[in-house]
Design a protein around this motif. Structure first.
Motif, PDB file in Angstrom:
ATOM      1  N   GLU A  77       9.699  53.159 -10.583  1.00  0.00           N
ATOM      2  CA  GLU A  77       8.787  54.299 -10.564  1.00  0.00           C
ATOM      3  C   GLU A  77       7.958  54.275  -9.291  1.00  0.00           C
ATOM      4  OE1 GLU A  77       5.520  56.372 -13.606  1.00  0.00           O
ATOM      5  OE2 GLU A  77       6.279  54.346 -13.999  1.00  0.00           O
ATOM      6  N   ARG A  78       7.616  55.460  -8.824  1.00  0.00           N
ATOM      7  CA  ARG A  78       6.599  55.578  -7.792  1.00  0.00           C
ATOM      8  C   ARG A  78       5.521  56.509  -8.324  1.00  0.00           C
ATOM      9  NH1 ARG A  78       6.766  56.951  -1.259  1.00  0.00           N
ATOM     10  NH2 ARG A  78       4.903  55.692  -0.817  1.00  0.00           N
ATOM     11  N   LEU A  79       4.326  55.980  -8.418  1.00  0.00           N
ATOM     12  CA  LEU A  79       3.216  56.716  -8.995  1.00  0.00           C
ATOM     13  C   LEU A  79       2.602  57.666  -7.974  1.00  0.00           C
ATOM     14  CD1 LEU A  79       1.430  53.685 -10.695  1.00  0.00           C
ATOM     15  CD2 LEU A  79       2.959  55.321 -11.810  1.00  0.00           C
ATOM     16  N   HIS A  80       2.042  58.739  -8.484  1.00  0.00           N
ATOM     17  CA  HIS A  80       1.178  59.565  -7.635  1.00  0.00           C
ATOM     18  C   HIS A  80      -0.228  58.988  -7.696  1.00  0.00           C
ATOM     19  CE1 HIS A  80      -1.493  63.300  -7.076  1.00  0.00           C
ATOM     20  NE2 HIS A  80      -1.217  62.764  -5.901  1.00  0.00           N
ATOM     21  N   ILE A  81      -0.666  58.411  -6.589  1.00  0.00           N
ATOM     22  CA  ILE A  81      -2.003  57.840  -6.479  1.00  0.00           C
ATOM     23  C   ILE A  81      -2.727  58.613  -5.375  1.00  0.00           C
ATOM     24  CG2 ILE A  81      -3.372  55.779  -6.034  1.00  0.00           C
ATOM     25  CD1 ILE A  81      -0.939  54.114  -6.848  1.00  0.00           C
ATOM     26  N   PRO A  82      -3.740  59.398  -5.714  1.00  0.00           N
ATOM     27  CA  PRO A  82      -4.453  60.170  -4.685  1.00  0.00           C
ATOM     28  C   PRO A  82      -4.907  59.291  -3.532  1.00  0.00           C
ATOM     29  CG  PRO A  82      -5.166  60.844  -6.873  1.00  0.00           C
ATOM     30  CD  PRO A  82      -4.279  59.637  -7.064  1.00  0.00           C
ATOM     31  N   GLY A  83      -4.609  59.750  -2.325  1.00  0.00           N
ATOM     32  CA  GLY A  83      -4.951  58.989  -1.134  1.00  0.00           C
ATOM     33  C   GLY A  83      -3.909  57.966  -0.737  1.00  0.00           C
ATOM     34  N   VAL A  84      -2.909  57.751  -1.627  1.00  0.00           N
ATOM     35  CA  VAL A  84      -1.842  56.778  -1.350  1.00  0.00           C
ATOM     36  C   VAL A  84      -0.496  57.477  -1.271  1.00  0.00           C
ATOM     37  CG1 VAL A  84      -0.642  54.717  -2.192  1.00  0.00           C
ATOM     38  CG2 VAL A  84      -3.128  54.907  -2.435  1.00  0.00           C
ATOM     39  N   THR A  85      -0.176  58.282  -2.292  1.00  0.00           N
ATOM     40  CA  THR A  85       1.107  58.990  -2.324  1.00  0.00           C
ATOM     41  C   THR A  85       0.857  60.466  -2.614  1.00  0.00           C
ATOM     42  OG1 THR A  85       1.354  58.483  -4.680  1.00  0.00           O
ATOM     43  CG2 THR A  85       2.412  56.984  -3.113  1.00  0.00           C
ATOM     44  N   ARG A  86       1.811  61.289  -2.182  1.00  0.00           N
ATOM     45  CA  ARG A  86       1.741  62.724  -2.448  1.00  0.00           C
ATOM     46  C   ARG A  86       2.425  63.029  -3.784  1.00  0.00           C
ATOM     47  NH1 ARG A  86       3.639  62.274   2.756  1.00  0.00           N
ATOM     48  NH2 ARG A  86       5.725  62.931   2.093  1.00  0.00           N
ATOM     49  N   PRO A  87       2.052  64.132  -4.438  1.00  0.00           N
ATOM     50  CA  PRO A  87       2.666  64.458  -5.737  1.00  0.00           C
ATOM     51  C   PRO A  87       4.180  64.528  -5.678  1.00  0.00           C
ATOM     52  CG  PRO A  87       0.742  65.833  -5.368  1.00  0.00           C
ATOM     53  CD  PRO A  87       0.969  65.077  -4.089  1.00  0.00           C
ATOM     54  N   GLU A  88       4.732  65.047  -4.574  1.00  0.00           N
ATOM     55  CA  GLU A  88       6.185  65.190  -4.480  1.00  0.00           C
ATOM     56  C   GLU A  88       6.901  63.850  -4.282  1.00  0.00           C
ATOM     57  OE1 GLU A  88       4.461  66.279  -0.354  1.00  0.00           O
ATOM     58  OE2 GLU A  88       3.930  66.533  -2.479  1.00  0.00           O
ATOM     59  N   GLU A  89       6.160  62.790  -3.995  1.00  0.00           N
ATOM     60  CA  GLU A  89       6.769  61.463  -3.846  1.00  0.00           C
ATOM     61  C   GLU A  89       6.903  60.733  -5.181  1.00  0.00           C
ATOM     62  OE1 GLU A  89       5.573  59.971   0.605  1.00  0.00           O
ATOM     63  OE2 GLU A  89       3.940  60.032  -0.875  1.00  0.00           O
ATOM     64  N   ARG A  90       6.318  61.275  -6.207  1.00  0.00           N
ATOM     65  CA  ARG A  90       6.371  60.633  -7.516  1.00  0.00           C
ATOM     66  C   ARG A  90       7.767  60.771  -8.137  1.00  0.00           C
ATOM     67  NH1 ARG A  90       6.497  61.483 -12.779  1.00  0.00           N
ATOM     68  NH2 ARG A  90       5.406  59.992 -14.157  1.00  0.00           N
ATOM     69  N   PHE A  91       8.257  59.684  -8.747  1.00  0.00           N
ATOM     70  CA  PHE A  91       9.504  59.726  -9.510  1.00  0.00           C
ATOM     71  C   PHE A  91       9.501  58.583 -10.503  1.00  0.00           C
ATOM     72  CE2 PHE A  91      10.505  56.919  -5.951  1.00  0.00           C
ATOM     73  CZ  PHE A  91      11.134  55.856  -6.573  1.00  0.00           C
ATOM     74  N   VAL A  92      10.373  58.666 -11.516  1.00  0.00           N
ATOM     75  CA  VAL A  92      10.561  57.563 -12.452  1.00  0.00           C
ATOM     76  C   VAL A  92      12.008  57.555 -12.907  1.00  0.00           C
ATOM     77  CG1 VAL A  92       9.771  58.979 -14.418  1.00  0.00           C
ATOM     78  CG2 VAL A  92       9.764  56.471 -14.590  1.00  0.00           C
ATOM     79  N   HIS A  93      12.621  56.367 -12.896  1.00  0.00           N
ATOM     80  CA  HIS A  93      13.969  56.159 -13.408  1.00  0.00           C
ATOM     81  C   HIS A  93      13.889  55.079 -14.495  1.00  0.00           C
ATOM     82  CE1 HIS A  93      15.528  58.553 -10.151  1.00  0.00           C
ATOM     83  NE2 HIS A  93      15.101  57.703  -9.239  1.00  0.00           N
ATOM     84  N   ARG A  94      14.451  55.380 -15.654  1.00  0.00           N
ATOM     85  CA  ARG A  94      14.551  54.396 -16.736  1.00  0.00           C
ATOM     86  C   ARG A  94      16.028  54.186 -17.031  1.00  0.00           C
ATOM     87  NH1 ARG A  94      10.559  58.030 -18.553  1.00  0.00           N
ATOM     88  NH2 ARG A  94       8.459  57.136 -18.354  1.00  0.00           N
ATOM     89  N   VAL A  95      16.462  52.920 -17.052  1.00  0.00           N
ATOM     90  CA  VAL A  95      17.872  52.583 -17.212  1.00  0.00           C
ATOM     91  C   VAL A  95      18.017  51.629 -18.394  1.00  0.00           C
ATOM     92  CG1 VAL A  95      19.902  51.589 -16.126  1.00  0.00           C
ATOM     93  CG2 VAL A  95      18.230  52.849 -14.734  1.00  0.00           C
ATOM     94  N   VAL A  96      18.717  52.082 -19.435  1.00  0.00           N
ATOM     95  CA  VAL A  96      18.973  51.218 -20.589  1.00  0.00           C
ATOM     96  C   VAL A  96      19.981  50.143 -20.193  1.00  0.00           C
ATOM     97  CG1 VAL A  96      19.933  51.135 -22.921  1.00  0.00           C
ATOM     98  CG2 VAL A  96      18.441  53.027 -22.252  1.00  0.00           C
TER      99      VAL A  96
END
Length: 264
Positions: free
Chosen positions: A156-175
């Motif tokens: 995962e890449r979190l959206h953290i204000p001042g660190v990442t932009r909203p469009e950089e956020r993603f999450v992958h979950r793999v069973v």
């Protein structure tokens, strides 16, 4: 050469790598309580602009026998619009940020057992426990998580204000193809390879998943917690808060830093 040492007297500046491979125990959980010099409750800025602690009023903890055990039963920390005030019930992070050797590898390992109560079978996000490896400076998160019936990896890449932009956020979950059952312990490991900006997820000594990371990382924190994170937009409060709870049990954390000769 492998050097194994305890870090009980050193929680400040990062340890230097004194050999090609340096391995040490960050916390062996033999004290009478969780060491506040090593672990702290995670706090995040909520959508309301206030800091919120990942702490559930129903949490109970036990340590001292070489393990840290956390029970939250039932979960009580719920919110209807802000995931930061809903998803993590109780979560700890290492006070120390472990440096990634330039061009080398950093490996974090822990054994974890998870037992849930009232979990919806095969629902990954209804109630689960985690071993977390993450970097607040880039928002990158590597998790290995377990329910009563499923083990899964998270990138995962979190959206953290001042660190990442909203469009950089993603999450992958793999069973993962890891048989499990309530309370069954597995040995989990996350390895970050700085040379190729790649991460590997290990379960019981076997590489179960790997991925290329979009940004270079220079350091990582360890974490452990209990969660219930069903989608706030898809599920009502009654569907998300139905009396479920969980227990997580973690062994001592082992950290290994390898220089380019062994890790590059």
């Amino acid at each position: 050469m492998v050097v194994i040492r305890h870090s009980k007297a050193s929680t400040g500046a990062p340890m230097s790598v004194t050999s090609e491979m340096d391995t040490w125990i960050y916390d062996d959980f033999t004290g009478g309580e969780l060491d506040p010099a090593r672990w702290e409750i995670v706090e995040v800025m909520g959508a309301d602009g206030r800091l919120h602690a990942y702490r559930d009023r129903n949490a109970r903890q036990r340590t001292g026998d070489g393990h840290f055990e956390l029970t939250v039963d039932p979960f009580s920390r719920f919110h209807d619009s802000d995931p930061k005030q809903n998803n993590a019930k109780q979560m700890y992070r290492s006070t120390r940020r472990f440096a990634v050797p330039a061009g080398g590898e950093l490996k974090l390992e822990v054994a974890m057992a998870v037992r849930t109560r009232g979990q919806i079978p095969y629902d990954l996000l209804d109630a689960f426990g985690t071993m977390n490896v993450f970097d607040p400076e880039t928002g990158v998160v590597f998790n290995l998580a377990a329910t009563d019936d499923t083990v899964f990896a998270v990138l995962e890449r979190l959206h953290i204000p001042g660190v990442t932009r909203p469009e950089e956020r993603f999450v992958h979950r793999v069973v993962l193809e890891t048989p499990t059952e309530p309370g069954r312990e597995h040995r989990y490991g996350i390895v970050y390879h700085a040379g190729g900006s790649e991460a590997s997820w290990y379960v019981d000594g076997r590489r179960a998943y790997w991925a290329t990371i979009p940004v270079p990382l220079t350091g990582l924190h360890a974490g452990m917690g209990l969660f219930s994170a069903r989608d706030l937009t898809r599920y009502s409060r009654a569907e998300r808060e139905h009396g479920q709870g969980a227990t997580g049990r973690w062994s001592s954390w082992r950290i290994t830093a390898s220089g380019p000769a062994n890790g590059g």
